[in-house]
Design a protein around this motif. Structure first.
Motif, PDB file in Angstrom:
ATOM      1  N   LEU A 461      13.373  -9.165   1.710  1.00  0.00           N
ATOM      2  CA  LEU A 461      13.158  -7.803   2.176  1.00  0.00           C
ATOM      3  C   LEU A 461      11.753  -7.284   1.873  1.00  0.00           C
ATOM      4  N   ALA A 462      10.952  -8.108   1.177  1.00  0.00           N
ATOM      5  CA  ALA A 462       9.621  -7.666   0.742  1.00  0.00           C
ATOM      6  C   ALA A 462       8.725  -7.300   1.927  1.00  0.00           C
ATOM      7  N   ASN A 463       8.752  -8.119   2.990  1.00  0.00           N
ATOM      8  CA  ASN A 463       7.901  -7.850   4.155  1.00  0.00           C
ATOM      9  C   ASN A 463       8.221  -6.516   4.801  1.00  0.00           C
ATOM     10  N   ALA A 464       9.526  -6.190   4.871  1.00  0.00           N
ATOM     11  CA  ALA A 464       9.936  -4.924   5.484  1.00  0.00           C
ATOM     12  C   ALA A 464       9.349  -3.736   4.728  1.00  0.00           C
ATOM     13  N   ILE A 465       9.380  -3.814   3.395  1.00  0.00           N
ATOM     14  CA  ILE A 465       8.846  -2.714   2.572  1.00  0.00           C
ATOM     15  C   ILE A 465       7.324  -2.652   2.691  1.00  0.00           C
ATOM     16  N   ALA A 466       6.677  -3.824   2.663  1.00  0.00           N
ATOM     17  CA  ALA A 466       5.210  -3.870   2.777  1.00  0.00           C
ATOM     18  C   ALA A 466       4.760  -3.310   4.134  1.00  0.00           C
ATOM     19  N   GLU A 467       5.485  -3.663   5.202  1.00  0.00           N
ATOM     20  CA  GLU A 467       5.128  -3.168   6.539  1.00  0.00           C
ATOM     21  C   GLU A 467       5.298  -1.653   6.635  1.00  0.00           C
ATOM     22  N   TYR A 468       6.253  -1.112   5.876  1.00  0.00           N
ATOM     23  CA  TYR A 468       6.524   0.319   5.948  1.00  0.00           C
ATOM     24  C   TYR A 468       5.369   1.131   5.366  1.00  0.00           C
ATOM     25  N   PHE A 469       4.816   0.672   4.239  1.00  0.00           N
ATOM     26  CA  PHE A 469       3.726   1.424   3.602  1.00  0.00           C
ATOM     27  C   PHE A 469       2.347   1.031   4.132  1.00  0.00           C
ATOM     28  N   GLN A 470       2.054  -0.248   4.238  1.00  0.00           N
ATOM     29  CA  GLN A 470       0.781  -0.750   4.762  1.00  0.00           C
ATOM     30  C   GLN A 470      -0.435  -0.012   4.179  1.00  0.00           C
ATOM     31  N   GLU A 471      -0.526  -0.006   2.856  1.00  0.00           N
ATOM     32  CA  GLU A 471      -1.668   0.598   2.180  1.00  0.00           C
ATOM     33  C   GLU A 471      -2.727  -0.471   1.918  1.00  0.00           C
ATOM     34  N   GLY A 472      -3.855  -0.072   1.284  1.00  0.00           N
ATOM     35  CA  GLY A 472      -4.950  -1.006   1.027  1.00  0.00           C
ATOM     36  C   GLY A 472      -4.632  -1.997  -0.080  1.00  0.00           C
ATOM     37  N   ASP A 473      -5.373  -3.115  -0.111  1.00  0.00           N
ATOM     38  CA  ASP A 473      -5.165  -4.163  -1.117  1.00  0.00           C
ATOM     39  C   ASP A 473      -5.718  -3.738  -2.473  1.00  0.00           C
ATOM     40  N   ILE A 474      -4.892  -3.927  -3.504  1.00  0.00           N
ATOM     41  CA  ILE A 474      -5.291  -3.674  -4.897  1.00  0.00           C
ATOM     42  C   ILE A 474      -4.764  -4.828  -5.732  1.00  0.00           C
ATOM     43  N   SER A 475      -5.531  -5.206  -6.742  1.00  0.00           N
ATOM     44  CA  SER A 475      -5.109  -6.311  -7.605  1.00  0.00           C
ATOM     45  C   SER A 475      -4.015  -5.850  -8.573  1.00  0.00           C
TER      46      SER A 475
END
Length: 726
Positions: A461-475
């Motif tokens: 389900l990780a991709n679904a959550i990542a696609e929902y927010f789509q914020e900038g890359d941070i380490s």
């Protein structure tokens, strides 16, 4: 013994019926059914009474052949493909030669040496590219039967012989004051169009083994067995019950069994149709053909090759395909009576004229007989179905509806029930976040932390959550994934966790009764719930679901307006299924179903007298698609579903189903009109050609006019078929 045996030499549905009759009449054969769709015979016989070799000889004597030696699926597929390519080449060459014959015969019939040119071009069409019709006609004659091939062979053969005689000996008729007309264009064009119909049919047949081949390919041929701490590579077929199999990340599970070591998510989409992989731990069951995701697993074999769930699906799909005996074509049925009747009328015409006492009575009788055969030539009859089918398939393709074969059009007219798979058919087919229910404390940094944590996660389900927010890359620092629980990491001194509620509570996250109440309500509605927290404070939860396609509700409403009963089947949990069914307006649904359950559901509907269409997109739908009266696949689904399906919706839009069903109804209506006019034309034309008007009006139909009338009937059929384009 009971066995399915390939049959060679069938050219039409009546061939299958002829072979079936021969088998059933053989001593020792208890039951036999011959399927023209997959060119195979299912025979049940008593070994002590008759052998396969004896049955083969009996079938060979009728001009066909039973392939009693076991043929590998791949070899059989290659045989079908070669047969398709062969008839495709014949059709292409026949078309190239028939075109100039048609142009000369219709528009330049008086050009110098025109008859000789047409003879030279028509001869190879009959003797090389269309010789199968004459061979099959001879086989039918030997067995005291007739079909479309008989009609084609007699009419084109007589037209060709008569035309050849008039080409090389024109003075014979001209000396008697009669015109030496030729009919090469009729023979050439008829054979080309009927070859074109056969090519379309062979193209559909050539891929019949493709679906089963792909299903079989889901089971790996090799695997790793653990013996005394060593890894030994074995063939899947050689593995015994109780052996321990090692499955590494990304590998397919080869057999059914029980996990004894490790945990991982397993993609069971091919069984359940659900896009979300399932967590498997010790004592969990695993099935052949499913795919291991991230972790390594060791399982103990509980079912070997032929007993696995996948093997049972393959067997049932094969059985379902074989049980669909095709309806004998209307043209073949008519031809069985029409050919002998035409021959009888022709002979009676010849004899009647011969004894009539008029001048040149026997010559006139011969011309009248030839006119009967020419006007009875099945040009309109032969074009009636193929032209409508070609036009319907073209219009379907234009609308994004791919129709595999003519029989699909007939089936579509009778459908009164439609069974829809849920995932990928009514819904999008992949999990998406419907909503993030926030506590009000989630700021931009928190969203970035959640996005970057989920980007690193291997959870389904990780991709679904990542696609929902789509914020900038941070380490993210100290990223950690805990299988079955969630993920955590550090960002700017804050600890972030995403996962299930019980794990978060175990990690010291403070309770939030209001948020938990909302989460419980979401679970009851069928959503998957994933919580997010920062330090000890909950940030909110994600409502995740396989969202409904925008067009699904409208399409289901349109189907109901057409008087079609709609059902939904899914491997998903009952709560989710109930929610989806309610939202799209489907009263009949069933959840938590395996492939066999779906096919049994359809069989039960059929037992109630319903004509059922199945719409699906996955491997788990393949058995149900095979059992249904009409099978429809979504274009974005698996290759296996599309191979089995008779209609494919390219755009994966349920709104195309009403369009497809309307197209089938209009196509069959046009075909029936074409056949009606073709038969009426023969009913009126044959008696006139025989000379029934001569005693009253002194009118005798000229063979040339008969040829023109035949051409006109063909043109009317083509023009009627072209109405489908509108």
């Amino acid at each position: 013994m009971k066995k399915e045996i390939p049959v060679e030499g069938m050219s039409c549905a009546s061939c299958a019926i002829s072979i079936e009759k021969t088998l059933k009449s053989s001593p020792g054969v208890k039951e036999a059914s011959v399927n023209y769709a997959n060119h195979a015979a299912t025979i049940e016989w008593e070994e002590q009474s008759v052998s396969l070799e004896e049955l083969q000889k009996k079938i060979q004597s009728t001009g066909y052949n039973l392939v009693i030696n076991d043929v590998e699926a791949q070899e059989q597929e290659e045989i079908n493909r070669e047969a398709y390519l062969k008839i495709k080449r014949k059709t292409l060459y026949a078309g190239i030669l028939a075109f100039p014959v048609f142009v000369i015969g219709m528009f330049w019939m008086h050009m110098p040496y025109g008859n000789y040119v047409m003879w030279a071009l028509t001869t190879p069409i009959l003797l090389v590219f269309g010789n199968q019709f004459f061979k099959n006609a001879w086989i039918q004659t030997k067995n005291f039967s007739a079909n479309m091939d008989s009609l084609v062979a007699i009419s084109t053969g007589i037209a060709y012989l008569y035309s050849s005689f008039n080409t090389f000996f024109p003075s014979f008729l001209e000396a008697k004051g009669l015109e030496s007309h030729v009919y090469f264009e009729a023979a050439a064009v008829i054979l080309f169009f009927i070859l074109l119909g056969k090519t379309m049919e062979a193209g559909a047949k050539a891929g019949t083994g493709e679906a089963l081949k792909k299903l079989m390919g889901l089971q790996p041929s090799d695997l790793v067995v653990l013996e005394n701490g060593s890894e030994i590579i074995k063939k899947t077929a050689d593995v015994k019950l109780g052996e321990k199999i090692l499955i590494k990340p990304g590998q397919k599970i080869p057999l059914d069994g029980k996990i004894i070591e490790g945990e991982s998510y397993v993609d069971e989409n091919m069984l359940t149709g659900e896009p979300i992989p399932v967590l498997k731990t010790v004592n969990s069951k695993v099935f052949a053909g499913t795919i291991n995701q991230a972790g390594s697993l060791v399982f103990e074999v509980e079912k070997i090759s032929d007993d696995t769930l996948l093997s049972q699906i393959i067997a049932r799909v094969k059985s379902a395909q074989g049980s669909k005996a095709p309806v004998q074509k209307l043209v073949d049925k008519v031809a069985a009576v029409f050919v002998p009747v035409v021959l009888l009328i022709g002979l009676l015409t010849f004899v009647t004229w011969g004894f009539s006492g008029v001048e040149e009575s026997w010559l006139r009788g011969m011309l009248a007989m030839i006119t009967v055969f020419v006007i009875a030539c099945p040009c309109a009859l032969g074009l009636a179905t193929p032209t409508a089918i070609i036009t319907a398939m073209g219009k379907g393709a234009e609308l994004g509806i791919l129709i595999k074969e003519a029989e699909s059009l007939e089936k579509g007219v009778k459908i009164d029930s439609i069974v829809l798979d849920k995932t990928g058919t009514i819904t999008e087919g992949k999990p998406k976040v419907a909503e993030f229910v926030s506590t009000g404390n989630c700021d931009e940094l928190d969203r970035k932390a959640i996005y970057n944590l989920e980007k690193k996660s291997e959870h389904p389900l990780a991709n679904a959550i990542a696609e929902y927010f789509q914020e900038g890359d941070i380490s993210i620092e100290n990223f950690k994934s805990i299988t079955g629980k969630g993920v955590q990491g550090f960002l700017e001194g804050q600890t972030y966790r995403i996962g299930n509620l019980n794990w978060l509570k175990d990690e010291g996250i403070l309770e939030n009764p209001e948020l938990e109440t909302k989460a419980n309500h979401a679970l009851e509605e069928g959503y998957i719930v994933v919580f997010a927290a920062k330090n000890e404070q909950p940030l909110g939860f994600f409502k995740i679901a396989d969202l409904i396609k925008e067009t699904s509700k409208e399409a289901i409403s349109n189907l109901k307006k057409m008087g079609i009963e709609v059902h939904m089947l899914t491997g998903d949990q009952h709560k989710t299924a109930a929610l989806i069914a309610k939202q799209v307006g489907i009263p009949n649904f069933k959840a938590e179903m395996l492939p066999q359950g779906k096919s049994e559901y359809i069989k039960n509907l059929q037992l109630q007298g319903r004509k059922v269409a199945m719409v699906g997109d996955g491997i788990n739908d393949s058995e149900a698609l095979s059992v249904a009266d009409l099978s429809i696949a979504m274009g974005q689904g698996t290759d296996i579903a599309m191979d089995i399906a008779e209609i494919t919706l390219v755009h994966s839009n349920l709104n195309d189903i009403p369009k497809a069903l309307n197209l089938t109804k209009k196509s069959i209506k046009i075909i029936h009109q074409n056949l009606f006019w073709a038969f009426i034309y023969n009913i009126i034309g044959i008696p006139i050609a025989a000379g029934v008007l001569y005693p009253l009006f002194g009118f005798l139909l000229n063979p040339m006019i008969a040829g023109g009338a035949m051409a006109l009937s063909s043109v009317s059929v083509v023009l009627n078929s072209l109405r489908l384009k509108k």
